[in-house]
Motif scaffolding. Structure first.
Motif, PDB file in Angstrom:
ATOM      1  N   VAL A  70     -21.484  21.463  99.861  1.00 36.06           N
ATOM      2  CA  VAL A  70     -22.773  21.677  99.181  1.00 36.06           C
ATOM      3  C   VAL A  70     -22.479  21.937  97.708  1.00 36.06           C
ATOM      4  O   VAL A  70     -21.780  22.888  97.361  1.00 36.06           O
ATOM      5  CB  VAL A  70     -23.526  22.880  99.786  1.00 36.06           C
ATOM      6  CG1 VAL A  70     -24.842  23.106  99.035  1.00 36.06           C
ATOM      7  CG2 VAL A  70     -23.772  22.657 101.276  1.00 36.06           C
ATOM      8  N   CYS A  71     -23.002  21.044  96.859  1.00 36.71           N
ATOM      9  CA  CYS A  71     -22.704  21.071  95.429  1.00 36.71           C
ATOM     10  C   CYS A  71     -23.939  21.520  94.655  1.00 36.71           C
ATOM     11  O   CYS A  71     -25.066  21.347  95.099  1.00 36.71           O
ATOM     12  CB  CYS A  71     -22.275  19.669  95.006  1.00 36.71           C
ATOM     13  SG  CYS A  71     -22.000  19.471  93.247  1.00 36.71           S
ATOM     14  N   HIS A  72     -23.710  22.064  93.481  1.00 36.12           N
ATOM     15  CA  HIS A  72     -24.768  22.439  92.542  1.00 36.12           C
ATOM     16  C   HIS A  72     -25.750  21.272  92.320  1.00 36.12           C
ATOM     17  O   HIS A  72     -26.957  21.477  92.181  1.00 36.12           O
ATOM     18  CB  HIS A  72     -24.082  22.805  91.224  1.00 36.12           C
ATOM     19  CG  HIS A  72     -24.930  23.592  90.282  1.00 36.12           C
ATOM     20  ND1 HIS A  72     -25.276  24.900  90.526  1.00 36.12           N
ATOM     21  CD2 HIS A  72     -25.507  23.247  89.103  1.00 36.12           C
ATOM     22  CE1 HIS A  72     -26.030  25.332  89.521  1.00 36.12           C
ATOM     23  NE2 HIS A  72     -26.188  24.352  88.646  1.00 36.12           N
ATOM     24  N   THR A  73     -25.209  20.051  92.308  1.00 37.20           N
ATOM     25  CA  THR A  73     -26.055  18.868  92.091  1.00 37.20           C
ATOM     26  C   THR A  73     -27.080  18.701  93.210  1.00 37.20           C
ATOM     27  O   THR A  73     -28.226  18.319  92.966  1.00 37.20           O
ATOM     28  CB  THR A  73     -25.162  17.613  91.984  1.00 37.20           C
ATOM     29  OG1 THR A  73     -24.189  17.844  90.972  1.00 37.20           O
ATOM     30  CG2 THR A  73     -25.968  16.383  91.630  1.00 37.20           C
ATOM     31  N   ASP A  74     -26.671  18.984  94.452  1.00 40.70           N
ATOM     32  CA  ASP A  74     -27.618  18.913  95.575  1.00 40.70           C
ATOM     33  C   ASP A  74     -28.758  19.908  95.376  1.00 40.70           C
ATOM     34  O   ASP A  74     -29.916  19.616  95.669  1.00 40.70           O
ATOM     35  CB  ASP A  74     -26.904  19.232  96.897  1.00 40.70           C
ATOM     36  CG  ASP A  74     -25.798  18.234  97.222  1.00 40.70           C
ATOM     37  OD1 ASP A  74     -26.081  17.029  97.206  1.00 40.70           O
ATOM     38  OD2 ASP A  74     -24.666  18.671  97.496  1.00 40.70           O
ATOM     39  N   GLY A 131     -25.861  14.910  99.708  1.00 42.41           N
ATOM     40  CA  GLY A 131     -24.455  15.174 100.050  1.00 42.41           C
ATOM     41  C   GLY A 131     -23.518  14.095  99.551  1.00 42.41           C
ATOM     42  O   GLY A 131     -23.560  12.957 100.028  1.00 42.41           O
ATOM     43  N   HIS A 132     -22.661  14.445  98.560  1.00 38.82           N
ATOM     44  CA  HIS A 132     -21.751  13.453  97.978  1.00 38.82           C
ATOM     45  C   HIS A 132     -20.305  13.922  98.012  1.00 38.82           C
ATOM     46  O   HIS A 132     -19.462  13.386  97.322  1.00 38.82           O
ATOM     47  CB  HIS A 132     -22.168  13.153  96.529  1.00 38.82           C
ATOM     48  CG  HIS A 132     -22.291  14.387  95.688  1.00 38.82           C
ATOM     49  ND1 HIS A 132     -23.465  15.080  95.576  1.00 38.82           N
ATOM     50  CD2 HIS A 132     -21.373  15.068  94.970  1.00 38.82           C
ATOM     51  CE1 HIS A 132     -23.274  16.129  94.794  1.00 38.82           C
ATOM     52  NE2 HIS A 132     -22.001  16.151  94.414  1.00 38.82           N
ATOM     53  N   GLU A 133     -20.023  14.952  98.818  1.00 42.18           N
ATOM     54  CA  GLU A 133     -18.659  15.488  98.871  1.00 42.18           C
ATOM     55  C   GLU A 133     -18.181  15.349 100.319  1.00 42.18           C
ATOM     56  O   GLU A 133     -18.252  16.290 101.086  1.00 42.18           O
ATOM     57  CB  GLU A 133     -18.704  16.954  98.422  1.00 42.18           C
ATOM     58  CG  GLU A 133     -17.451  17.409  97.773  1.00 42.18           C
ATOM     59  CD  GLU A 133     -17.586  18.797  97.160  1.00 42.18           C
ATOM     60  OE1 GLU A 133     -17.628  18.900  95.934  1.00 42.18           O
ATOM     61  OE2 GLU A 133     -17.643  19.765  97.925  1.00 42.18           O
ATOM     62  N   ALA A 187     -13.557  15.292  97.004  1.00 38.54           N
ATOM     63  CA  ALA A 187     -14.454  14.213  96.582  1.00 38.54           C
ATOM     64  C   ALA A 187     -15.183  14.522  95.279  1.00 38.54           C
ATOM     65  O   ALA A 187     -15.603  13.615  94.581  1.00 38.54           O
ATOM     66  CB  ALA A 187     -15.474  13.903  97.675  1.00 38.54           C
ATOM     67  N   ASP A 188     -15.343  15.796  94.962  1.00 39.92           N
ATOM     68  CA  ASP A 188     -16.075  16.136  93.741  1.00 39.92           C
ATOM     69  C   ASP A 188     -15.512  17.389  93.078  1.00 39.92           C
ATOM     70  O   ASP A 188     -15.059  17.343  91.930  1.00 39.92           O
ATOM     71  CB  ASP A 188     -17.568  16.318  94.072  1.00 39.92           C
ATOM     72  CG  ASP A 188     -18.414  16.599  92.845  1.00 39.92           C
ATOM     73  OD1 ASP A 188     -17.946  16.359  91.722  1.00 39.92           O
ATOM     74  OD2 ASP A 188     -19.551  17.063  93.015  1.00 39.92           O
ATOM     75  N   ALA A 189     -15.491  18.504  93.788  1.00 42.88           N
ATOM     76  CA  ALA A 189     -15.110  19.779  93.173  1.00 42.88           C
ATOM     77  C   ALA A 189     -13.687  19.747  92.620  1.00 42.88           C
ATOM     78  O   ALA A 189     -13.383  20.427  91.640  1.00 42.88           O
ATOM     79  CB  ALA A 189     -15.253  20.923  94.179  1.00 42.88           C
ATOM     80  N   ARG A 192     -17.865  31.374  98.257  1.00 48.94           N
ATOM     81  CA  ARG A 192     -17.021  30.192  98.428  1.00 48.94           C
ATOM     82  C   ARG A 192     -17.900  28.962  98.572  1.00 48.94           C
ATOM     83  O   ARG A 192     -19.091  29.080  98.837  1.00 48.94           O
ATOM     84  CB  ARG A 192     -16.163  30.341  99.696  1.00 48.94           C
ATOM     85  CG  ARG A 192     -15.225  31.532  99.648  1.00 48.94           C
ATOM     86  CD  ARG A 192     -14.653  31.759 101.027  1.00 48.94           C
ATOM     87  NE  ARG A 192     -13.618  32.783 101.010  1.00 48.94           N
ATOM     88  CZ  ARG A 192     -12.507  32.734 101.733  1.00 48.94           C
ATOM     89  NH1 ARG A 192     -12.300  31.714 102.550  1.00 48.94           N
ATOM     90  NH2 ARG A 192     -11.621  33.692 101.664  1.00 48.94           N
ATOM     91  N   ARG A 193     -17.289  27.782  98.424  1.00 52.59           N
ATOM     92  CA  ARG A 193     -18.068  26.561  98.575  1.00 52.59           C
ATOM     93  C   ARG A 193     -18.360  26.331 100.057  1.00 52.59           C
ATOM     94  O   ARG A 193     -17.456  26.377 100.891  1.00 52.59           O
ATOM     95  CB  ARG A 193     -17.300  25.371  98.024  1.00 52.59           C
ATOM     96  CG  ARG A 193     -18.194  24.134  97.786  1.00 52.59           C
ATOM     97  CD  ARG A 193     -17.445  23.165  96.934  1.00 52.59           C
ATOM     98  NE  ARG A 193     -18.176  22.053  96.400  1.00 52.59           N
ATOM     99  CZ  ARG A 193     -18.886  22.066  95.275  1.00 52.59           C
ATOM    100  NH1 ARG A 193     -19.042  23.190  94.613  1.00 52.59           N
ATOM    101  NH2 ARG A 193     -19.427  20.961  94.815  1.00 52.59           N
ATOM    102  N   ALA A 194     -19.612  26.069 100.363  1.00 48.87           N
ATOM    103  CA  ALA A 194     -20.003  25.824 101.754  1.00 48.87           C
ATOM    104  C   ALA A 194     -19.692  24.380 102.137  1.00 48.87           C
ATOM    105  O   ALA A 194     -20.047  23.453 101.401  1.00 48.87           O
ATOM    106  CB  ALA A 194     -21.481  26.097 101.926  1.00 48.87           C
TER     107      ALA A 194
HETATM  108 ZN   LIG Z   1     -21.227  17.474  93.099  1.00 45.57          ZN
END
Ligand SMILES: [Zn+2]
Ligand SMILES: [Zn+2]
Length: 356
Positions: A40-44, A63-65, A154-156, A348-350
């Motif tokens: 789950v990214c800030h962009t989402d 979802g892009h990660e 994939a992103d972070a 943490r990143r989910a």
């Molecule tokens: Zn992202």
């Protein structure tokens, strides 16, 4: 076995809704990936809560990660069958003039899962094979890392990796990372792995504590030290550590107006300001400081797929730790998890993990 399912965004601010679907057979050059995990990214959050427009019309799976395993292949992508993969967050077309000149991140025909096409908050996703990075699963076992954990590559991980490559970080550089959570935590580890002396700045002592164990030479809480005081403190640290007084590389990873102000205030002669985080907010700055310092500011949209293997190698080689910075949740808890991330309740990143 659970039926193929995905969680769709239907409107800004509305709860995501679950839909079962029949995965389409992949078209030429495409593969179907059984999702292991999707971060789950800030962009989402920007799409769901802030009204940032997705390029594909709603309803859309965000979802892009994404990491997972190829379970079906289209014509020309047969070699990927059964391969464990990371899916690039930005998948260039590979054929246009920009792509041929190595500018794939600005390819006008690029596909971003969860923006241009259905994304990874799903049991399965169909993506172009040219965006895949193969994962050697034997090496995963050695590290105690699961395939789901690698979705953050994939992103972070790759976004700050591309930022560091683009900014020219090298042994002996001085790197400042503003915002030490999510993306910034990896920016610290990457700059450290590239041989830079790294300063981390955040407003959260817990995040600073965590990153001080993973590559930050010194940390500052911007609520306590800011503006000129921060710049002076970093200059003093640089002197003490025999790091340069000029050409600092500053990574703005907080995606906040305050962080951007702080980052811009750290310009020194020859500095590079790398804008990695995103916010809709505006800041007031004296742009002419770029001129006076002969400095530069660089944007950063994703990372070319060609750089993914190097970034993954840093993870498999233990130079970047992911496990202390991620936590797993069931995909079907997506609405609760989004709300918790939005409320800054998670440290943490989910990673959302579908039931298969
Ligand atoms: Zn992202
Ligand atoms: Zn292209």
């Amino acid at each position: 076995m659970t039926a193929a399912h995905r969680w769709m965004m239907t409107a800004v601010g509305a709860p995501l809704t679950r839909a079962e679907f029949q995965p389409d057979p992949p078209g030429p050059g495409e593969v179907s990936v059984e999702v292991a995990g999707c971060g789950v990214c800030h962009t989402d959050l920007g799409f769901l809560y802030d009204g940032v427009r997705t390029k594909h019309e709603l309803p859309l799976t965000l979802g892009h990660e994404i990491s997972g395993r190829v379970v079906a292949t289209g014509a020309g992508a047969e070699d990927w069958a059964n391969t464990a993969v990371i899916v690039s967050a930005v998948i260039p077309c590979g054929e246009c003039d920009l792509c041929r000149r190595g500018r794939g991140t600005i390819c006008r025909a690029q596909k971003m899962p969860g923006n241009d096409i259905h994304g990874g908050f799903a049991s399965h996703v169909v993506v172009p094979a040219r965006g895949l990075c193969a994962v050697d699963e034997a090496r995963l076992g050695e590290r105690g890392v699961q395939l789901a954990d690698l979705c953050v590559v994939a992103d972070a991980v790759t976004t700050p990796y591309q930022a560091a490559v683009q900014a020219g970080v090298r042994p002996g550089s001085l790197a400042v990372v503003i915002g030490a959570g999510g993306i910034g935590g990896y920016a610290v580890q990457i700059a450290n792995a590239m041989g830079a002396g790294v300063i981390a700045v955040d407003v959260d002592d817990a995040k600073l504590q965590a990153i001080s164990e993973h590559g930050a030479g010194i940390t500052f809480n911007a609520r306590e030290v800011d503006g000129r005081e921060l710049k002076k403190a970093i200059a003093a640290f640089a002197k003490e550590q025999a790091l340069p007084a000029t050409e600092w590389v500053i990574f703005e990873c907080s995606g906040t107006a305050a962080g951007q102000q702080t980052a811009y205030g750290l310009l020194v002669p020859g500095a590079t300001l790398s804008v990695v985080g995103f916010t809709m907010d505006k800041v007031e700055i004296r742009l002419s400081n770029l001129m006076a310092f002969h400095a530069r500011a660089l944007g950063n949209w994703g990372c070319p797929p060609a750089l993914y293997p190097e970034a993954l190698e840093l993870v498999l080689d233990n130079k970047i730790q992911v496990l202390p910075f991620v936590e797993h949740h069931g995909l079907d808890d997506i609405n609760e998890v989004f709300a918790a991330v939005h409320a800054h309740e998670l440290k943490r990143r989910a990673i959302l993990v579908p039931a298969h």
